[in-house]
Scaffold this motif. Sequence first.
Motif, PDB file in Angstrom:
ATOM      1  N   SER A 162      -1.601  42.120 155.852  1.00 35.67           N
ATOM      2  CA  SER A 162      -1.970  40.704 155.740  1.00 35.67           C
ATOM      3  C   SER A 162      -3.143  40.527 154.790  1.00 35.67           C
ATOM      4  CB  SER A 162      -2.324  40.136 157.122  1.00 35.67           C
ATOM      5  OG  SER A 162      -1.198  40.141 157.969  1.00 35.67           O
ATOM      6  N   THR A 169     -11.287  34.316 149.790  1.00 35.15           N
ATOM      7  CA  THR A 169      -9.890  34.536 150.133  1.00 35.15           C
ATOM      8  C   THR A 169      -9.756  35.535 151.272  1.00 35.15           C
ATOM      9  OG1 THR A 169      -9.274  34.144 147.846  1.00 35.15           O
ATOM     10  CG2 THR A 169      -7.647  35.262 149.219  1.00 35.15           C
ATOM     11  N   ARG A 200      -3.183  38.358 151.264  1.00 30.86           N
ATOM     12  CA  ARG A 200      -4.155  37.313 150.965  1.00 30.86           C
ATOM     13  C   ARG A 200      -4.831  37.590 149.625  1.00 30.86           C
ATOM     14  NH1 ARG A 200      -5.025  37.582 156.778  1.00 30.86           N
ATOM     15  NH2 ARG A 200      -6.665  39.139 156.542  1.00 30.86           N
TER      16      ARG A 200
END
Length: 226
Positions: free
Chosen positions: A216, A181, A220
């Motif tokens: 960010s 991920t 995630r």
Amino acid sequence: MTRDPVAAAVRLPARQNLADDVHEALKAMIMDHVIEPGARVNVYALSRELGVSQTPLREALAHLEADGLVVKESLRGFFVAPLISRAQFEDLFEFRLLIEPWSAARAAERCGPEGHRSLRAELATCTDVPEGGEYADYKAVATHDHRFHVLVAELSGNDNMPPAFERTNCHLHIFRLFYQTYVGTAAIDEHGAVTDAITAGDPEAAEAAMRRHIESSRARLRAAFD
């Protein structure tokens, strides 16, 4: 242990510093969950299976303890550290958001051509994202990620910043949880945006780029928790 560690570990090469080789072999077992979180590390069994004495094993375990990957319990021995919890994850990113955007801004103000070259050279070490999901596949990316953030902290000119960041061992904990991920083209591109802003000497842009990168990354990883 969930499977034979010898089957998963690379044969140790005959090098002068055996402790370093053992350290990397044990780290791979922990990162790949060959030795499960919370499991006791059987020094005697590993010594036989890896074909080394207990001395380099114990040196490697001391290093892994400093990395936050194992914990030593009195009279019980070494255990693999548990995976970080959601609360610990949030605390970690809150701390990073406090120090890393600031470091990027100061790096943009203070570092010169040599620092700029160092950032560009570090970016050049990681241009492709591996497809495999084991530590041997993503080790180079994890190492680059760590080096990049430490370098920005160093270029801030504040000697307290690199050790403060390194003490979190954040990239080891993150990669151990969420490699597939966390790593991707987006993360590499975000490093490039931070570098562009620092090398342009624009502290506001550097601070914003680093903040976007960390936020960010957190988004995630939150998705993986959910």
